[in-house]
Design a protein around this motif. Structure first.
Motif, short mmCIF file in Angstrom:
data_model
loop_
_atom_site.label_atom_id
_atom_site.label_comp_id
_atom_site.label_asym_id
_atom_site.label_seq_id
_atom_site.Cartn_x
_atom_site.Cartn_y
_atom_site.Cartn_z
N LEU A 266 -2.66 -11.22 48.32
CA LEU A 266 -1.62 -11.08 47.29
C LEU A 266 -0.53 -10.14 47.77
O LEU A 266 0.66 -10.37 47.53
CB LEU A 266 -2.23 -10.56 45.98
N PHE A 267 -0.93 -9.07 48.45
CA PHE A 267 0.06 -8.14 49.00
C PHE A 267 0.93 -8.86 50.03
O PHE A 267 2.17 -8.73 50.02
CB PHE A 267 -0.65 -6.95 49.65
N ALA A 268 0.30 -9.63 50.94
CA ALA A 268 1.06 -10.34 51.97
C ALA A 268 2.00 -11.36 51.34
O ALA A 268 3.16 -11.51 51.78
CB ALA A 268 0.09 -11.02 52.94
N PHE A 269 1.52 -12.08 50.33
CA PHE A 269 2.35 -13.07 49.63
C PHE A 269 3.59 -12.41 49.04
O PHE A 269 4.73 -12.87 49.24
CB PHE A 269 1.50 -13.73 48.55
N ASN A 270 3.40 -11.32 48.33
CA ASN A 270 4.53 -10.66 47.67
C ASN A 270 5.40 -9.89 48.66
O ASN A 270 6.60 -9.75 48.44
CB ASN A 270 4.01 -9.74 46.57
N PHE A 271 4.81 -9.41 49.76
CA PHE A 271 5.61 -8.76 50.79
C PHE A 271 6.55 -9.78 51.43
O PHE A 271 7.73 -9.50 51.68
CB PHE A 271 4.72 -8.14 51.85
N GLY A 272 6.04 -10.99 51.67
CA GLY A 272 6.90 -12.05 52.19
C GLY A 272 8.03 -12.38 51.23
O GLY A 272 9.17 -12.60 51.65
N LEU A 273 7.72 -12.41 49.93
CA LEU A 273 8.75 -12.67 48.93
C LEU A 273 9.80 -11.57 48.93
O LEU A 273 11.01 -11.84 48.83
CB LEU A 273 8.10 -12.80 47.54
N MET A 274 9.35 -10.32 49.07
CA MET A 274 10.29 -9.20 49.10
C MET A 274 11.24 -9.32 50.29
O MET A 274 12.45 -9.10 50.17
CB MET A 274 9.53 -7.87 49.18
N LEU A 275 10.70 -9.69 51.45
CA LEU A 275 11.56 -9.86 52.63
C LEU A 275 12.57 -10.99 52.42
O LEU A 275 13.73 -10.88 52.86
CB LEU A 275 10.70 -10.15 53.86
N CYS A 276 12.14 -12.04 51.72
CA CYS A 276 13.08 -13.14 51.43
C CYS A 276 14.22 -12.66 50.54
O CYS A 276 15.39 -13.01 50.77
CB CYS A 276 12.34 -14.29 50.76
N PHE A 277 13.91 -11.86 49.52
CA PHE A 277 14.95 -11.34 48.65
C PHE A 277 15.88 -10.39 49.42
O PHE A 277 17.09 -10.38 49.20
CB PHE A 277 14.35 -10.62 47.46
N PHE A 278 15.29 -9.59 50.31
CA PHE A 278 16.11 -8.67 51.11
C PHE A 278 17.08 -9.46 51.98
O PHE A 278 18.28 -9.15 52.05
CB PHE A 278 15.21 -7.80 51.98
#
Length: 418
Positions: A266-278
């Motif tokens: 879940l952390f990896a999934f949301n970390f990937g999403l955060m990088l996409c938003f960045f």
């Protein structure tokens, strides 16, 4: 009578203070929206919740959030984002307290609904404030960075919350959230400038609440508004309903990933999403303002979302989690839409245009998050095992989004918005 001086444009430390306060509120909003993806096993075990009860309880956030959007738009345009968001964060803090004290599914529902109502202005207040304080060329960039801030809140609700559970328990997590919300509300009320709140001409009375509601007629009469919301709103709402609850049970039930390993994914999934938003925050200002260009991006992004939902429905094994990261990346394209919807209307209607869009998104988040749980229970009652029921529900999810894509592409010109 001389006109009131024009409010200043935010720069330097003032810009950071404005962004920081609103980003902190949205950090909490998004974190609380998604925390049940990690806490679902504890809540289910302690209170004996069914899939439908879990979905309904978690979706109460979205129902209350959606119900707040119409009055919220009026309040934002009338009282300003600083006062409205700060006051509502106090409501969210009270919801966390109710949730922490809950001993039944009904009490959990009430607490969750209060949280949803209280954070209903977190993103819309920020976008309204940014419309006041920053130039139009920065709006999509700021929106992307706000969503990045929110995703950091989701990251905190994965591994860090999993680590905190043995010490605080799920009730302690909500007591801590209540304290943080109260502190952010006080900071927002006291630290943010009030220039735009004084910008109305002296001696000009404010419109009544009922008269202000009339502004929604102009928003809801727009073909552009409906073309964008019936696709971007519904599909984005569906993705967030997955991110904020069902991705956790999917990893556990379908992919067979449990405990700390599930929290790590879940952390990896949301970390990937955060990088996409960045990344989107840097790309967004370079996307042309041409409406056809945005329409092409939305159509291609939606096609990718549908394809990935179908792939997720049939993928097997723990390594299939990477499809969820690709799914999140495709869903970020809708971040470009909401600021453009706000900019499509006069400044006096900015709050109502943004909250009207949000009304569609969060209504669908409620329907899809609750409906996904209902579909799982229905498929199980029809004879499917639990894993097959999850997969069948995801196929239905993809079918709805495919219908949205067809509507978007085939949108008649006579309806406007093309």
């Amino acid at each position: 009578m001389s006109a009131a001086p024009a409010p200043r444009e935010a720069r330097g430390a003032l810009a950071l203070r404005i962004f920081g306060c609103f980003a902190a509120g949205y950090f909490m909003s998004y974190g609380l929206r998604s925390v049940n993806a990690v806490l679902a096993p504890e809540l289910t075990a302690e209170l004996g919740l069914t899939h439908a009860q879990l979905g309904a309880m978690s979706a109460a956030y979205f129902l209350a959030f959606a119900a707040m959007q119409v009055p919220l738009g009026v309040w934002l345009d009338r009282f300003g984002p600083r006062r409205v968001d700060a006051a509502l964060l106090g409501v969210a803090a009270s919801g966390c307290i109710v949730f922490a004290l809950a001993t039944s599914a009904a009490m959990l529902w009430v607490g969750r609904a209060l949280i949803g109502a209280g954070v209903a202005g977190a993103l819309m207040a920020s976008l309204t404030a940014y419309r006041q304080w920053f130039p139009a060329s920065r709006q999509t960039q700021l929106a992307a960075w706000m969503l990045m801030s929110g995703t950091v809140g989701v990251l905190v609700t994965t591994v860090p919350v999993h680590w905190a559970l043995p010490v605080l328990g799920w009730r302690g997590v909500f007591w801590l959230a209540a304290a943080l919300l109260a502190a952010i509300g006080v900071a927002m009320w006291t630290l943010l400038p009030r220039d735009h709140e004084r910008a109305r001409e002296p001696g000009v009375p404010a419109a009544s609440f009922l008269a202000s509601l009339g502004g929604y007629r102009e928003v809801f009469a727009s073909g552009y508004f409906w073309r964008m919301t019936m696709t971007a709103g519904v599909v984005q709402g569906g993705f967030v309903s997955m991110q904020s609850l069902w991705v956790g049970p999917w990893f556990a039930t379908v992919l067979g990933v449990q405990g700390a390993a599930r929290a790590d994914l879940l952390f990896a999934f949301n970390f990937g999403l955060m990088l996409c938003f960045f990344a989107l925050g840097w790309i967004a200002p370079r996307v042309g303002t041409d409406g056809d260009a945005l329409a092409r991006i939305v159509a291609r992004g939606t096609a990718a979302v549908v394809a990935l939902e179908l792939a997720i429905a049939w993928a097997h094994g723990p390594s299939a989690w990477w499809l969820w990261v690709a799914y999140a990346a495709a869903a970020t394209v809708y971040t470009l839409v909401q600021p453009r919807v706000g900019l499509a209307f006069p400044s006096r209607l900015a709050g109502r245009a943004l909250t009207g869009f949000n009304l569609v998104i969060f209504s669908w988040m409620f329907a899809s998050q609750w409906g996904f749980g209902v579909a799982i229970d229905a498929f199980r009652a029809g004879g499917l095992d639990e894993v097959a029921a999850f997969r069948a529900a995801m196929v239905g999810f993809a079918a709805v989004h495919a219908a949205c894509l067809v509507l978007f592409v085939a949108w008649p010109r006579r309806w406007g918005g093309r």
